[in-house]
Write a protein that holds these residues in place. Sequence first.
Motif, mmCIF file in Angstrom:
data_model
loop_
_atom_site.group_PDB
_atom_site.id
_atom_site.type_symbol
_atom_site.label_atom_id
_atom_site.label_comp_id
_atom_site.label_asym_id
_atom_site.label_seq_id
_atom_site.Cartn_x
_atom_site.Cartn_y
_atom_site.Cartn_z
ATOM 1 N N ARG A 115 0.813 -1.219 0.000
ATOM 2 C CA ARG A 115 0.000 0.000 0.000
ATOM 3 C C ARG A 115 0.847 1.270 0.000
ATOM 4 N N LEU A 116 2.158 1.134 0.099
ATOM 5 C CA LEU A 116 3.016 2.314 0.016
ATOM 6 C C LEU A 116 2.893 3.010 -1.333
ATOM 7 N N PHE A 117 2.409 2.284 -2.338
ATOM 8 C CA PHE A 117 2.342 2.824 -3.692
ATOM 9 C C PHE A 117 0.911 3.161 -4.126
ATOM 10 N N ASP A 118 -0.021 3.205 -3.169
ATOM 11 C CA ASP A 118 -1.424 3.433 -3.509
ATOM 12 C C ASP A 118 -1.854 4.890 -3.396
ATOM 13 N N ASP A 119 -0.977 5.763 -2.916
ATOM 14 C CA ASP A 119 -1.380 7.156 -2.667
ATOM 15 C C ASP A 119 -1.805 7.864 -3.951
ATOM 16 N N LEU A 120 -1.002 7.731 -4.991
ATOM 17 C CA LEU A 120 -1.304 8.449 -6.229
ATOM 18 C C LEU A 120 -2.583 7.919 -6.873
ATOM 19 N N ALA A 121 -2.792 6.609 -6.806
ATOM 20 C CA ALA A 121 -4.020 6.040 -7.367
ATOM 21 C C ALA A 121 -5.245 6.556 -6.618
ATOM 22 N N MET A 122 -5.143 6.627 -5.293
ATOM 23 C CA MET A 122 -6.261 7.145 -4.495
ATOM 24 C C MET A 122 -6.467 8.622 -4.754
ATOM 25 N N LEU A 123 -5.386 9.373 -4.907
ATOM 26 C CA LEU A 123 -5.502 10.807 -5.193
ATOM 27 C C LEU A 123 -6.151 11.037 -6.550
ATOM 28 N N ALA A 124 -5.764 10.242 -7.547
ATOM 29 C CA ALA A 124 -6.362 10.378 -8.875
ATOM 30 C C ALA A 124 -7.852 10.082 -8.826
ATOM 31 N N TYR A 125 -8.242 9.058 -8.058
ATOM 32 C CA TYR A 125 -9.671 8.741 -7.948
ATOM 33 C C TYR A 125 -10.429 9.857 -7.230
ATOM 34 N N SER A 126 -9.841 10.386 -6.147
ATOM 35 C CA SER A 126 -10.512 11.452 -5.396
ATOM 36 C C SER A 126 -10.696 12.695 -6.250
ATOM 37 N N MET A 127 -9.678 13.035 -7.036
ATOM 38 C CA MET A 127 -9.783 14.208 -7.906
ATOM 39 C C MET A 127 -10.805 13.972 -9.013
ATOM 40 N N LYS A 128 -10.877 12.761 -9.514
ATOM 41 C CA LYS A 128 -11.855 12.458 -10.554
ATOM 42 C C LYS A 128 -13.282 12.511 -10.011
ATOM 43 N N TYR A 129 -13.465 12.014 -8.785
ATOM 44 C CA TYR A 129 -14.802 12.044 -8.181
ATOM 45 C C TYR A 129 -15.184 13.462 -7.776
ATOM 46 N N GLY A 130 -14.213 14.212 -7.261
ATOM 47 C CA GLY A 130 -14.472 15.595 -6.863
ATOM 48 C C GLY A 130 -15.511 15.676 -5.761
ATOM 49 N N LEU A 131 -16.492 16.544 -5.970
ATOM 50 C CA LEU A 131 -17.588 16.702 -5.013
ATOM 51 C C LEU A 131 -18.794 15.846 -5.384
ATOM 52 N N GLY A 132 -18.600 14.921 -6.300
ATOM 53 C CA GLY A 132 -19.678 13.981 -6.630
ATOM 54 C C GLY A 132 -20.873 14.636 -7.288
ATOM 55 N N LYS A 133 -20.623 15.542 -8.207
ATOM 56 C CA LYS A 133 -21.728 16.258 -8.846
ATOM 57 C C LYS A 133 -22.633 15.334 -9.667
ATOM 58 N N ARG A 134 -22.098 14.180 -10.069
ATOM 59 C CA ARG A 134 -22.902 13.254 -10.861
ATOM 60 C C ARG A 134 -23.848 12.411 -10.012
ATOM 61 N N GLU A 135 -23.641 12.422 -8.696
ATOM 62 C CA GLU A 135 -24.515 11.658 -7.801
ATOM 63 C C GLU A 135 -25.862 12.358 -7.680
ATOM 64 N N GLU A 136 -26.922 11.601 -7.845
ATOM 65 C CA GLU A 136 -28.260 12.173 -7.739
ATOM 66 C C GLU A 136 -28.657 12.400 -6.284
ATOM 67 N N ASP A 137 -28.205 11.529 -5.394
ATOM 68 C CA ASP A 137 -28.554 11.624 -3.976
ATOM 69 C C ASP A 137 -27.500 12.473 -3.268
ATOM 70 N N CYS A 138 -27.951 13.540 -2.605
ATOM 71 C CA CYS A 138 -27.029 14.436 -1.908
ATOM 72 C C CYS A 138 -26.352 13.732 -0.742
#
Length: 223
Positions: A115-138
């Motif tokens: 898991r030492l190498f998972d930071d960038l993958a998690m960061l890329a996913y978090s940035m892609k998801y953002g504030l979840g504007k595509r989610e219909e449920d708040c």
Amino acid sequence: MAPMYANVYMYIFEMTYILPVYDDKIMNFFRFIDDLLIIWTVPCLILSHLPVQSVTGLVNVLESYRGRDRVMRTLCYSCQLFGGVMTQKNGEKKNWERSLLIVASQLSLCRTVLRLFDDLAMLAYSMKYGLGKREEDCLVRWISVIGNIADQLYYPCEHMAWAADAGVIRMKSDKWWTASTALCGLSLFLGILRSFRILLKLTRHREKHHKAPKRGTQYPAFR
């Protein structure tokens, strides 16, 4: 985020494809997120005729990082479970029970290093998801956002704890392990809340669909 989607997917999968078909052949059925342990009453002759594709699928799983991590996680939790239960039952640690706990500890350390190498993958996913504007449920959106933040903070805390234990940095690792454990627990709790929210919405949608009046089939008029 992965445990949330895995819980929802595996629930639908097992209720659709496993239990309705093999319920009479299953002796015990256990599931943790997307890891299944099934004890079933099937003759060995049937097991010997399993298709070669199943072996190929297992090889494909072990060749991928995610698949290998799932196998190690399953083995780790299984060794911890059986070793701990047997220790409590017998009141003392025997050689094989101690060996199970040692194997679980080594597998857990292996996963920690990977898991030492998972930071960038998690960061890329978090940035892609953002504030979840595509989610219909708040509610689902903000649970996911907070969960992503907890997951993102979990990795550096675990890295600091591992580095302290390995002697890379000179500090005590207790507070970092406590912080990483708390963030992991928060992430799992939010994942459970998100899964329940999605299942509740799916159940309501299904009930609404079944209660809706069925319209008769209309055919075009012929002249």
